[in-house]
Write a protein that holds these residues in place. Structure first.
Motif, PDB file in Angstrom:
ATOM      1  N   VAL A   1       0.861  -1.178   0.000  1.00 41.36           N
ATOM      2  CA  VAL A   1       0.000   0.000   0.000  1.00 41.36           C
ATOM      3  C   VAL A   1       0.899   1.230   0.000  1.00 41.36           C
ATOM      4  O   VAL A   1       1.833   1.312   0.789  1.00 41.36           O
ATOM      5  N   ALA A   2       0.621   2.153  -0.903  1.00 40.45           N
ATOM      6  CA  ALA A   2       1.351   3.421  -0.939  1.00 40.45           C
ATOM      7  C   ALA A   2       0.342   4.543  -0.745  1.00 40.45           C
ATOM      8  O   ALA A   2      -0.703   4.562  -1.382  1.00 40.45           O
ATOM      9  N   ILE A   3       0.675   5.446   0.143  1.00 43.89           N
ATOM     10  CA  ILE A   3      -0.190   6.587   0.426  1.00 43.89           C
ATOM     11  C   ILE A   3       0.618   7.844   0.121  1.00 43.89           C
ATOM     12  O   ILE A   3       1.673   8.067   0.714  1.00 43.89           O
ATOM     13  N   GLY A   4       0.139   8.610  -0.849  1.00 45.49           N
ATOM     14  CA  GLY A   4       0.860   9.808  -1.247  1.00 45.49           C
ATOM     15  C   GLY A   4      -0.022  11.038  -1.158  1.00 45.49           C
ATOM     16  O   GLY A   4      -1.241  10.949  -1.285  1.00 45.49           O
ATOM     17  N   ARG A   5       0.622  12.158  -0.934  1.00 42.34           N
ATOM     18  CA  ARG A   5      -0.084  13.446  -0.924  1.00 42.34           C
ATOM     19  C   ARG A   5       0.726  14.417  -1.755  1.00 42.34           C
ATOM     20  O   ARG A   5       1.917  14.618  -1.505  1.00 42.34           O
ATOM     21  N   TRP A   6       0.070  14.964  -2.766  1.00 43.89           N
ATOM     22  CA  TRP A   6       0.703  15.935  -3.652  1.00 43.89           C
ATOM     23  C   TRP A   6      -0.013  17.264  -3.525  1.00 43.89           C
ATOM     24  O   TRP A   6      -1.177  17.317  -3.152  1.00 43.89           O
ATOM     25  N   GLU A   7       0.685  18.319  -3.860  1.00 42.94           N
ATOM     26  CA  GLU A   7       0.035  19.622  -3.946  1.00 42.94           C
ATOM     27  C   GLU A   7      -0.891  19.628  -5.164  1.00 42.94           C
ATOM     28  O   GLU A   7      -0.578  18.997  -6.173  1.00 42.94           O
TER      29      GLU A   7
END
Length: 92
Positions: free
Chosen positions: A81-87
């Motif tokens: 599982v990968a959790i990413g947050r981008w602008e």
């Protein structure tokens, strides 16, 4: 046996790529695009608990009845599982 560390790293790479594709789709649907990566982390998928629990149960059963439990490489699943947050960059 299977090369689990490399299989896990490959699964993480695929999970990060999928997270980015999903984020890009959402940003585009909202009228913008992705900016810089702010946070990236990993976690365990819920399904992995079932695999671990099953292994514990099978081991306990083997000890009770004295019959070895055969596990073939096709029985193993690598879940990442990968959790990413981008602008979010709005279109101008």
């Amino acid at each position: 046996g299977p090369d689990m560390p490399n299989a896990r790293r490959d699964a993480l790479k695929a999970a990060v790529a999928q997270a980015r594709l999903d984020a890009e789709s959402m940003a585009e649907a909202a009228g913008g695009s992705l900016g810089r990566l702010v946070v990236l982390s990993t976690g365990m998928a819920q399904e992995s608990y079932a695999v671990q629990d099953m292994g514990v149960q099978l081991t306990g059963l083997r000890e009770q009845v004295g019959v070895p439990t055969a596990i073939r490489p096709t029985d193993l699943a690598v879940i990442a599982v990968a959790i990413g947050r981008w602008e979010f960059v709005p279109q101008r």
